[in-house]
Design a protein around this motif. Structure first.
Motif, PDB file in Angstrom:
ATOM      1  N   GLU A  83      15.353 -31.841 -74.327  1.00 58.66           N
ATOM      2  CA  GLU A  83      16.527 -31.602 -73.487  1.00 58.66           C
ATOM      3  C   GLU A  83      17.781 -32.294 -74.014  1.00 58.66           C
ATOM      4  OE1 GLU A  83      15.603 -32.699 -69.503  1.00 58.66           O
ATOM      5  OE2 GLU A  83      13.879 -31.352 -69.346  1.00 58.66           O
ATOM      6  N   GLU A  84      17.657 -33.583 -74.371  1.00 56.89           N
ATOM      7  CA  GLU A  84      18.845 -34.350 -74.730  1.00 56.89           C
ATOM      8  C   GLU A  84      19.242 -34.219 -76.198  1.00 56.89           C
ATOM      9  OE1 GLU A  84      18.621 -38.383 -73.468  1.00 56.89           O
ATOM     10  OE2 GLU A  84      17.880 -37.894 -71.466  1.00 56.89           O
ATOM     11  N   ASN A  88      20.833 -30.276 -76.193  1.00 56.43           N
ATOM     12  CA  ASN A  88      22.169 -30.754 -75.847  1.00 56.43           C
ATOM     13  C   ASN A  88      22.992 -31.182 -77.063  1.00 56.43           C
ATOM     14  OD1 ASN A  88      24.090 -31.313 -73.753  1.00 56.43           O
ATOM     15  ND2 ASN A  88      23.725 -33.499 -74.111  1.00 56.43           N
ATOM     16  N   LYS A  92      23.780 -27.082 -78.912  1.00 52.15           N
ATOM     17  CA  LYS A  92      25.109 -27.019 -78.302  1.00 52.15           C
ATOM     18  C   LYS A  92      26.223 -27.315 -79.305  1.00 52.15           C
ATOM     19  CE  LYS A  92      27.671 -28.815 -74.324  1.00 52.15           C
ATOM     20  NZ  LYS A  92      27.620 -29.755 -73.159  1.00 52.15           N
TER      21      LYS A  92
END
Length: 314
Positions: A83-84, A88, A92
């Motif tokens: 997720e991080e 992310n 991203k």
């Protein structure tokens, strides 16, 4: 044990001709033997260096796994890296520069990590120069393990290598997937550089004092600064960097505060052992600093290198 020296002398005297000494046989060394030989060659005869040298044969503790719910390792491998970091940061930050093939590979990677407890570690599948070494020396040993059952350290490095595969780094599809994060980290540390520069300048100026006591004081301060990076409180450092007695005394007081504040959250503090090893080998022909970060953490590592060279410790 006492030897019969007279008997030994008589035995040597009775030899008619000395036997020729055989030529040493050439042989190849395996990795373990070579490491031991080189370690013994580097060891100095002094007690200080012998004490400071680490034994390469100590038993390692059991590896840290990620399959215990509620632990930091479990949270890292079951959630954080996906997720991080992967979604992310990698996806991203680079979505406008990703190839169609990279988008597909990253999507599959995200889905794999969402079920980290089900998926086993698979071989690296790209044309990277290190892929064969990865597969033969590392992945093959844990091919039956999942992301959570394999040692955390192995999966940590394996994760970042899989990122390079997913973005097509070795095929030229994308450059450094963390470039944007590194640039942000470097820019965010600019305000702290002024305080850090005062610390390093004062330390190097004080190193004109040839005493080891003075060098130890500043070495530990910058060693801990290198350890903590941007978590070190450098605001307490005095602004002046002169060699007059009052300034020097204020600098020493500040160092005491730096050392005290930086030691509060340490689980273990081996700075004394490190200093003894550095002092015993001074001046060392070579010292290696393992840099595994960018931004301010890299800058503090470079400051430590500057201190080691400027002080004559290396």
């Amino acid at each position: 044990m006492k030897q019969n020296t007279s008997a030994l002398s008589q035995c040597n005297h009775n030899r008619a001709t000395p036997r020729p000494r055989p030529r040493p046989r050439q042989r190849s060394w395996n990795r373990k033997e070579y490491r031991n030989i080189m370690s013994n060659r580097r060891a100095a005869p002094s007690k200080a260096r012998s004490k400071a040298r680490m034994d390469p044969e100590v038993d390692l503790p059991p590896p840290l796994l990620s399959n215990v719910v509620g632990t930091w390792a479990y949270d890292t491998m079951s959630r954080r890296i996906n997720e991080e970091i992967l979604q992310n940061m990698v996806v991203k930050d680079n979505e406008s520069n990703l190839s169609k093939e990279s988008v597909v590979r990253l999507k599959e990677f995200v889905e794999e990590l969402e079920k980290a407890d089900k998926h086993r570690l698979r071989p690296i599948n790209d044309k990277g120069f290190d892929s064969t070494r990865w597969n033969e020396d590392i992945v093959s040993n844990y091919s039956e393990k999942t992301w959570l059952d394999a040692p955390w350290l192995v999966t940590e490095y394996y994760f970042y290598r899989r990122i390079l595969e997913a973005v097509g780094y070795f095929s030229g599809e994308l450059g450094d997937p963390f470039e944007a994060q590194k640039q942000k980290g470097l820019q965010s540390c600019f305000p702290a550089l002024k305080s850090l520069s005062k610390l390093v300048l004062q330390a190097i100026t004080a190193l004109e004092d040839p005493s080891m006591e003075s060098k130890e004081y500043y070495f530990k301060a910058i060693l801990l600064t290198s350890l903590w990076g941007n978590r070190m409180d450098l605001s307490i450092w005095p602004a002046e960097a002169t060699s007059d007695p009052d300034s020097t005394e204020r600098a020493k007081d500040a160092i005491g505060q730096v050392l005290k504040s930086s030691s509060k959250m340490l689980l273990a503090d081996d700075s004394e052992v490190v200093w003894e090893a550095v002092k015993a080998s001074s001046p060392a022909d070579q010292m290696d600093i393992i840099a595994d970060n960018a931004g301010f953490e890299l800058i503090t590592d470079l400051c430590l290198a500057d201190l080691l060279v400027s002080s004559g410790l290396s």
